[in-house]
Write a protein that holds these residues in place. Structure first.
Motif, PDB file in Angstrom:
ATOM      1  N   PRO A   1      -8.159   2.570  -5.990  1.00 24.92           N
ATOM      2  CA  PRO A   1      -6.900   2.546  -5.224  1.00 24.92           C
ATOM      3  C   PRO A   1      -6.488   1.116  -4.882  1.00 24.92           C
ATOM      4  O   PRO A   1      -7.313   0.301  -4.466  1.00 24.92           O
ATOM      5  CB  PRO A   1      -7.241   3.332  -3.953  1.00 24.92           C
ATOM      6  CG  PRO A   1      -8.405   4.195  -4.338  1.00 24.92           C
ATOM      7  CD  PRO A   1      -9.185   3.402  -5.343  1.00 24.92           C
ATOM      8  N   GLY A   2      -5.225   0.811  -5.090  1.00 20.28           N
ATOM      9  CA  GLY A   2      -4.731  -0.521  -4.777  1.00 20.28           C
ATOM     10  C   GLY A   2      -4.989  -1.550  -5.853  1.00 20.28           C
ATOM     11  O   GLY A   2      -4.605  -2.703  -5.706  1.00 20.28           O
TER      12      GLY A   2
ATOM     13  N   ASP B   1      -6.722   6.930   7.087  1.00 21.06           N
ATOM     14  CA  ASP B   1      -7.567   7.753   6.208  1.00 21.06           C
ATOM     15  C   ASP B   1      -7.191   7.620   4.741  1.00 21.06           C
ATOM     16  O   ASP B   1      -7.265   8.578   3.965  1.00 21.06           O
ATOM     17  CB  ASP B   1      -7.517   9.239   6.618  1.00 21.06           C
ATOM     18  CG  ASP B   1      -8.199   9.489   7.946  1.00 21.06           C
ATOM     19  OD1 ASP B   1      -9.161   8.757   8.259  1.00 21.06           O
ATOM     20  OD2 ASP B   1      -7.770  10.398   8.676  1.00 21.06           O
ATOM     21  N   ARG B   2      -6.801   6.417   4.356  1.00 20.57           N
ATOM     22  CA  ARG B   2      -6.538   6.152   2.940  1.00 20.57           C
ATOM     23  C   ARG B   2      -7.806   5.629   2.283  1.00 20.57           C
ATOM     24  O   ARG B   2      -8.689   5.091   2.955  1.00 20.57           O
ATOM     25  CB  ARG B   2      -5.409   5.119   2.809  1.00 20.57           C
ATOM     26  CG  ARG B   2      -4.065   5.683   3.280  1.00 20.57           C
ATOM     27  CD  ARG B   2      -2.962   4.652   3.264  1.00 20.57           C
ATOM     28  NE  ARG B   2      -1.701   5.315   3.597  1.00 20.57           N
ATOM     29  CZ  ARG B   2      -0.690   5.433   2.746  1.00 20.57           C
ATOM     30  NH1 ARG B   2      -0.771   4.928   1.530  1.00 20.57           N
ATOM     31  NH2 ARG B   2       0.408   6.059   3.108  1.00 20.57           N
TER      32      ARG B   2
ATOM     33  N   TRP C   1      -5.630  -5.617  -5.861  1.00 19.75           N
ATOM     34  CA  TRP C   1      -6.215  -6.528  -6.840  1.00 19.75           C
ATOM     35  C   TRP C   1      -5.614  -6.226  -8.202  1.00 19.75           C
ATOM     36  O   TRP C   1      -5.655  -5.088  -8.675  1.00 19.75           O
ATOM     37  CB  TRP C   1      -7.729  -6.313  -6.857  1.00 19.75           C
ATOM     38  CG  TRP C   1      -8.521  -7.333  -7.622  1.00 19.75           C
ATOM     39  CD1 TRP C   1      -8.121  -8.582  -7.995  1.00 19.75           C
ATOM     40  CD2 TRP C   1      -9.862  -7.186  -8.084  1.00 19.75           C
ATOM     41  NE1 TRP C   1      -9.131  -9.231  -8.657  1.00 19.75           N
ATOM     42  CE2 TRP C   1     -10.209  -8.388  -8.719  1.00 19.75           C
ATOM     43  CE3 TRP C   1     -10.793  -6.175  -8.010  1.00 19.75           C
ATOM     44  CZ2 TRP C   1     -11.462  -8.592  -9.296  1.00 19.75           C
ATOM     45  CZ3 TRP C   1     -12.047  -6.382  -8.577  1.00 19.75           C
ATOM     46  CH2 TRP C   1     -12.375  -7.573  -9.206  1.00 19.75           C
ATOM     47  N   VAL C   2      -5.032  -7.244  -8.857  1.00 21.30           N
ATOM     48  CA  VAL C   2      -4.476  -7.089 -10.206  1.00 21.30           C
ATOM     49  C   VAL C   2      -5.473  -7.707 -11.185  1.00 21.30           C
ATOM     50  O   VAL C   2      -5.844  -8.880 -11.054  1.00 21.30           O
ATOM     51  CB  VAL C   2      -3.103  -7.769 -10.329  1.00 21.30           C
ATOM     52  CG1 VAL C   2      -2.550  -7.602 -11.728  1.00 21.30           C
ATOM     53  CG2 VAL C   2      -2.129  -7.195  -9.302  1.00 21.30           C
TER      54      VAL C   2
ATOM     55  N   ALA D   1       0.822  -1.216   0.000  1.00 21.13           N
ATOM     56  CA  ALA D   1       0.000   0.000   0.000  1.00 21.13           C
ATOM     57  C   ALA D   1       0.855   1.265   0.000  1.00 21.13           C
ATOM     58  O   ALA D   1       0.319   2.366  -0.029  1.00 21.13           O
ATOM     59  CB  ALA D   1      -0.922   0.001   1.211  1.00 21.13           C
ATOM     60  N   GLY D   2       2.181   1.115   0.047  1.00 24.30           N
ATOM     61  CA  GLY D   2       3.057   2.263  -0.066  1.00 24.30           C
ATOM     62  C   GLY D   2       3.603   2.804   1.235  1.00 24.30           C
ATOM     63  O   GLY D   2       4.250   3.853   1.244  1.00 24.30           O
TER      64      GLY D   2
END
Length: 263
Positions: free
Chosen positions: A221-222, A198-199, A205-206, A46-47
């Motif tokens: 996102p993600g 708060d993201r 998921w690819v 998630a970075g």
């Protein structure tokens, strides 16, 4: 913030503006077992700069052959499974270090932690995933400890403790012993942390190229859309890596409970 690093390095390298022997990260995961590594994969993907401090005491290493973990019809060497999860954490961008955390304290904007070697870590969040070891949390007010012959950290169902930014995952959070349950809870705690940060809702998921965009939707996102040639490249890479890991028996000797080890 810390960069990806080989887990065989000793000690901690300086990072950012911290003093020598200190490290700054966003997420500190205490414990490199099933729950800790699972959580670390998700926070890193998630970075978030994620560091796993592992004392090497994961109880799953005592398992003679792990037979109920999904995806392995004939079972899998438990130490090999940890190696695979460690490799996955590395590829996600985690930093893994051999270190025993002796003390965690609340600090301005997050937490500080001290290792047995005297190094200091600074993090925004802490995920405790150390089975039944809780002494390193003694300095933090608001951590509920449950004593049932073994010690557990009191959490809600998603791993939140009574202290903002501090989470517990897996067996430490009173989850059953089964490895798959601890892996799932580690992932759930990581996603909970991302929500509390708060993201946007995190999918991880690819999907095939056009899955969202050909329907006029933005990629969430993600999520990631990949073309077919990239899908094949990733599949080939995964086959190569898995063949390498399963080419021969795991080199580590079987370990057992400390009370039955030969003197």
């Amino acid at each position: 913030m810390t960069d990806e690093s080989d887990s065989s390095e000793s000690g901690f390298s300086a990072s950012g503006s911290g003093a020598s022997g200190s490290v700054e990260c966003e997420v500190l995961v205490v414990g490199g077992g099933i729950a800790g590594l699972s959580a670390a994969v998700f926070t890193a993907r998630a970075g978030l700069d994620t560091l796993v401090a592992d004392s090497g005491d994961s109880i799953v290493r005592r398992n003679a052959h792990l037979e109920n973990y999904p995806g392995f019809p004939a079972g899998v060497n438990a130490r090999l499974l940890l190696d695979l999860m460690g490799e996955q954490a590395d590829r996600a961008g985690c930093e893994r270090r051999d270190a025993e955390i002796e003390r965690v304290e609340v600090a301005e904007g997050g937490f500080t932690a001290e290792t047995a070697d005297g190094d200091r870590l600074y993090s925004d969040y802490v995920i405790a995933a150390t089975k039944n070891t809780v002494d390193y949390l003694d300095a933090i007010d608001g951590v509920g400890v449950i004593d049932r012959g073994k010690s557990f950290v009191d959490t809600d169902e998603r791993g939140r403790t009574g202290v903002d930014g501090l989470y517990a995952a897996g067996r430490l959070a009173e989850k059953p012993y089964q490895a798959v349950i601890n892996a799932g809870h580690g992932a759930e705690v990581a996603v909970t942390l991302l929500e509390d940060d708060d993201r946007p809702f995190y999918h991880d998921w690819v999907v095939p190229e056009g899955y969202f965009t050909d329907r006029g939707r933005e990629v969430p996102p993600g999520c990631e859309e990949i073309a077919d040639d990239e899908r094949q490249r990733r599949e080939d890479e995964s086959l190569e890596i898995m063949q390498e890991f399963f080419a021969e028996r795991h080199p580590d000797e079987q370990v057992t409970h400390p009370s039955v080890r030969d003197e």
